[in-house]
Design an enzyme around this catalytic site. Structure first.
Site, PDB file in Angstrom:
ATOM      1  N   HIS A   1       2.456 -13.677   7.780  1.00  0.00           N
ATOM      2  CA  HIS A   1       1.959 -13.642   6.405  1.00  0.00           C
ATOM      3  C   HIS A   1       1.619 -12.205   6.008  1.00  0.00           C
ATOM      4  O   HIS A   1       0.917 -11.493   6.728  1.00  0.00           O
ATOM      5  CB  HIS A   1       0.704 -14.517   6.277  1.00  0.00           C
ATOM      6  CG  HIS A   1       0.124 -14.542   4.900  1.00  0.00           C
ATOM      7  ND1 HIS A   1       0.788 -15.090   3.820  1.00  0.00           N
ATOM      8  CD2 HIS A   1      -1.045 -14.067   4.406  1.00  0.00           C
ATOM      9  CE1 HIS A   1       0.044 -14.964   2.737  1.00  0.00           C
ATOM     10  NE2 HIS A   1      -1.073 -14.348   3.070  1.00  0.00           N
TER      11      HIS A   1
ATOM     12  N   LYS B   1      -2.717  -8.195  -1.925  1.00  0.00           N
ATOM     13  CA  LYS B   1      -1.505  -7.642  -1.281  1.00  0.00           C
ATOM     14  C   LYS B   1      -0.333  -7.592  -2.252  1.00  0.00           C
ATOM     15  O   LYS B   1       0.339  -6.565  -2.387  1.00  0.00           O
ATOM     16  CB  LYS B   1      -1.137  -8.495  -0.050  1.00  0.00           C
ATOM     17  CG  LYS B   1      -2.199  -8.561   1.017  1.00  0.00           C
ATOM     18  CD  LYS B   1      -1.741  -9.352   2.221  1.00  0.00           C
ATOM     19  CE  LYS B   1      -1.488 -10.816   1.918  1.00  0.00           C
ATOM     20  NZ  LYS B   1      -2.714 -11.538   1.515  1.00  0.00           N
TER      21      LYS B   1
ATOM     22  N   ASP C   1       4.810 -12.487   0.983  1.00  0.00           N
ATOM     23  CA  ASP C   1       4.211 -13.705   1.538  1.00  0.00           C
ATOM     24  C   ASP C   1       4.690 -14.009   2.955  1.00  0.00           C
ATOM     25  O   ASP C   1       3.911 -13.936   3.902  1.00  0.00           O
ATOM     26  CB  ASP C   1       4.464 -14.911   0.622  1.00  0.00           C
ATOM     27  CG  ASP C   1       3.658 -16.123   1.071  1.00  0.00           C
ATOM     28  OD1 ASP C   1       2.488 -15.941   1.470  1.00  0.00           O
ATOM     29  OD2 ASP C   1       4.200 -17.234   1.041  1.00  0.00           O
TER      30      ASP C   1
ATOM     31  N   ARG D   1     -13.841   7.694   8.615  1.00  0.00           N
ATOM     32  CA  ARG D   1     -13.682   8.592   7.473  1.00  0.00           C
ATOM     33  C   ARG D   1     -12.706   9.729   7.756  1.00  0.00           C
ATOM     34  O   ARG D   1     -12.185  10.349   6.834  1.00  0.00           O
ATOM     35  CB  ARG D   1     -15.047   9.172   7.075  1.00  0.00           C
ATOM     36  CG  ARG D   1     -16.040   8.096   6.642  1.00  0.00           C
ATOM     37  CD  ARG D   1     -17.363   8.702   6.266  1.00  0.00           C
ATOM     38  NE  ARG D   1     -17.244   9.595   5.114  1.00  0.00           N
ATOM     39  CZ  ARG D   1     -18.264  10.309   4.625  1.00  0.00           C
ATOM     40  NH1 ARG D   1     -19.456  10.242   5.190  1.00  0.00           N
ATOM     41  NH2 ARG D   1     -18.071  11.091   3.579  1.00  0.00           N
TER      42      ARG D   1
END
Length: 313
Positions: free
Chosen positions: A141, A162, A180, A246
């Protein structure tokens, strides 16, 4: 989806091979190995370590050797080969098999195929083709897009954005591979190939809008049939209590079908442009593959600035 075998009739069509013994039924004959075998040793009478599951090849060298054998020996070799139920046999360079070979292989329903290409070309092209078609495969998926030539597999919970990110990327000139359901095949120990299912190819689903025909809306250049998976970007909901990376000093990896793929986890919240973040990740990933490390450059600048400040004091 059965990725463990492929019909001989399919490779006849796709590889433009000629079926010599046309009277046999090839619809139920399958190939299960991506490796090919030249019949040189077998034709000499050495049968040990012979893999009967492979496509067998006869080129000029093998055909020249066969001409040195008397009819009884040739018949013996052909019968032994037929007993082993090989999937098919390919003659390269338009070599015409002798009548006894045609008789025995036809009787045992073994397809005799002919190619105009050289033996090396037949082996190289068919091996490449079979490795893709017979590769271990899963359906996962997510959304697969091509961004600046990098295959980016975007994952995350349903409804996180997405497909919306993929749509924005398409509008920015990048290409959709699959939405998908992404079909992932392990072509080699270092390469994962992603594609779409036949049903969903060229379509994308966006909540609130529905199904979008990408080719019709954005043109044929907006869709790519398949692409290597170079980077995984997993979208997660922003959590104020979570400490996110970061600097990107350490690239994480995720395993798919035994292969490791570089992996980023991107926290999202309202206001963050996911498409631009994905673009930046793709460019940064390509730069790293080319040997450029932004962390090292930043550290050098910091060291240089520290030395300059020390000198000023």
């Amino acid at each position: 989806m059965d990725s463990n075998k492929i019909k001989v009739s399919y490779i006849i069509e796709k590889q433009e091979l000629k079926l010599i013994n046309k009277g046999i039924n090839v619809s139920n004959t399958f190939i299960q190995s991506s490796d090919l075998n030249r019949l040189g040793l077998f034709l000499t009478g050495f049968y040990e370590k012979f893999d009967h599951t492979r496509v067998q090849i006869i080129g000029e060298a093998e055909q020249t050797f066969l001409k040195t054998l008397d009819n009884s020996k040739k018949e013996s070799r052909y019968k032994k080969l037929a007993e082993l139920k090989i999937p098919c046999i390919i003659y390269s360079r338009n070599i015409i098999p002798d009548e006894k070979a045609i008789e025995i292989f036809t009787k045992n329903n073994i397809p005799i195929l002919q190619s105009s290409n050289s033996t090396t070309e037949v082996i190289a092209e068919l091996t490449r083709y079979l490795k893709v078609k017979l590769a271990p495969t899963i359906v996962s998926h997510g959304v697969l897009v091509d961004v600046y030539g990098e295959g980016i597999f975007i994952t995350g919970e349903s409804g996180i954005g997405k497909s919306e990110a993929a749509l924005e990327l398409i509008k920015r000139g990048h290409r959709l591979v699959a939405d998908d359901a992404v079909v992932i095949s392990k072509v080699s120990d270092v390469t994962l190939l992603g594609s779409s299912t036949d049903v969903t190819r060229g379509f994308i689903e966006v909540r609130g809008i529905g199904i979008i025909d990408v080719i019709r809306c954005y043109g044929t250049e907006s869709v790519l049939e398949k692409q290597n998976i170079n980077l995984i970007i997993n979208l997660v909901e922003w959590n104020e209590k979570t400490q996110y990376d970061r600097l990107g000093e350490e690239i994480k990896e995720k395993e798919i079908l035994g292969n490791k793929v570089d992996y980023y986890e991107i926290p999202i919240r309202p206001g963050r442009n996911i498409a631009i973040i994905v673009e930046s990740a793709a460019v940064n990933h390509r730069s790293r593959k080319m040997g450029f490390n932004p962390i090292e450059k930043l550290e050098k600048r910091m060291i240089k600035r520290k030395k300059e400040n020390s000198n000023e004091e």
